[in-house]
Design an enzyme around this catalytic site. Structure first.
Site, PDB file in Angstrom:
ATOM      1  N   LYS A 104      78.513  23.837   7.720  1.00 47.85           N
ATOM      2  CA  LYS A 104      79.204  23.685   9.002  1.00 47.85           C
ATOM      3  C   LYS A 104      78.305  23.993  10.190  1.00 47.85           C
ATOM      4  O   LYS A 104      77.241  24.594  10.078  1.00 47.85           O
ATOM      5  CB  LYS A 104      80.471  24.562   9.021  1.00 47.85           C
ATOM      6  CG  LYS A 104      81.590  23.997   8.162  1.00 47.85           C
ATOM      7  CD  LYS A 104      82.911  24.706   8.369  1.00 47.85           C
ATOM      8  CE  LYS A 104      84.031  24.002   7.617  1.00 47.85           C
ATOM      9  NZ  LYS A 104      85.340  24.674   7.794  1.00 47.85           N
TER      10      LYS A 104
ATOM     11  N   ARG B 120      84.995  27.132  -0.750  1.00 46.33           N
ATOM     12  CA  ARG B 120      85.072  25.670  -0.734  1.00 46.33           C
ATOM     13  C   ARG B 120      83.692  25.142  -0.375  1.00 46.33           C
ATOM     14  O   ARG B 120      83.194  25.390   0.718  1.00 46.33           O
ATOM     15  CB  ARG B 120      86.118  25.208   0.284  1.00 46.33           C
ATOM     16  CG  ARG B 120      86.327  23.703   0.330  1.00 46.33           C
ATOM     17  CD  ARG B 120      87.421  23.335   1.344  1.00 46.33           C
ATOM     18  NE  ARG B 120      87.653  21.899   1.371  1.00 46.33           N
ATOM     19  CZ  ARG B 120      86.975  21.037   2.144  1.00 46.33           C
ATOM     20  NH1 ARG B 120      86.004  21.481   2.942  1.00 46.33           N
ATOM     21  NH2 ARG B 120      87.258  19.742   2.112  1.00 46.33           N
TER      22      ARG B 120
END
Length: 256
Positions: free
Chosen positions: A199, A233
């Site tokens: 991210k 995740r």
């Protein structure tokens, strides 16, 4: 939790697994590399992504979920904020709804989760970022409301997982703070999922392009496990499985 995006525009792996043959191959690889849950996503939720209508999301995901279930690869999660997709995915064999809106975008989502007896990941996502809020207090209030919605609709508390929502409607500083304050999430007594894989928080903090964010991802994820997270995740399953095993060995602890 291994990520299986069947989208053309996801920020990291868009377009790689757009047909079911490639998607099934990747799902098998996720399991072989140590993934325990396969999270199927048919719509990119990156900032600025074009919304996908229900018809297209159904086309991308439901038959694939059915094939994954038939292949007995393990628990299947559907990454959606649409109640109709959640219901159909459950009918096809999915056991978990990963809703990045925290059951706030679709008013029928809580009922869909309850009636299908699915588990649900509730993500802390206010919809819009605000620098003026005290983020830990706001996160606590958000999850309090989520539990009230769940109770009203008949979702058992033991079916709820919580995600602090890194990257969703937060400033860079707030993304860091929710990770620093996982204690607020853990106080609810439910499993905590953290998803930082590749991210922008990592890219901006370390000045790394997308393909160079794995070391930062591993560091942040291991720190999250130390803080009490139970589910990660991830895109890079094998690397995470190896890192978790070595972390557990050195620390003399068991992750599970």
């Amino acid at each position: 939790m291994g990520i299986l995006n069947v989208t053309p525009d996801s920020f990291s792996d868009g377009g790689q697994f757009q047909n079911n043959t490639l998607a099934l191959e990747h799902a098998k690889r996720i399991v072989e590399e140590g993934g325990e849950i396969i999270d199927v996503g048919g719509e990119s939720t990156r900032p600025g992504a074009e919304p996908v209508d229900e018809v297209e999301e159904r086309r991308r995901t439901i038959d694939l979920v059915s094939q994954l279930t038939t292949s007995a690869l393990g628990p299947i999660s559907i990454d959606t904020y649409k109640s109709a997709i959640a219901r159909e995915a459950a009918d096809a064999g999915a056991v978990l709804v990963n809703d990045i809106s925290g059951m706030t975008k679709d008013p029928e989502m809580a009922n869909a989760v309850a009636s299908s007896e699915s588990a649900v990941v509730v993500t802390y996502n206010r919809g819009d970022a605000s620098e003026s809020i005290e983020i830990a207090d706001d996160m606590n209030a958000f999850f309090q409301r989520a539990f009230l919605i769940a109770e009203k609709n008949g979702i058992p508390r033991e079916h709820i997982w919580l995600d602090p929502g890194v990257g969703f409607a937060k400033t860079l500083e707030q993304n860091v703070e929710v990770l620093n304050r996982l204690d607020v999430v853990l106080d609810f007594g439910r499993p905590v999922l953290v998803g930082l894989s590749r991210k922008s928080l990592i890219g901006l903090t370390l000045d790394r392009v997308l393909d160079d964010r794995l070391p930062g991802t591993l560091g942040a994820h291991l720190a999250s496990l130390e803080a009490g997270a139970r589910i990660l995740r991830v895109h890079d399953v094998q690397e995470h499985a190896d890192a978790i095993k070595m972390h557990a060995l050195v620390r003399g602890i068991t992750h599970g």
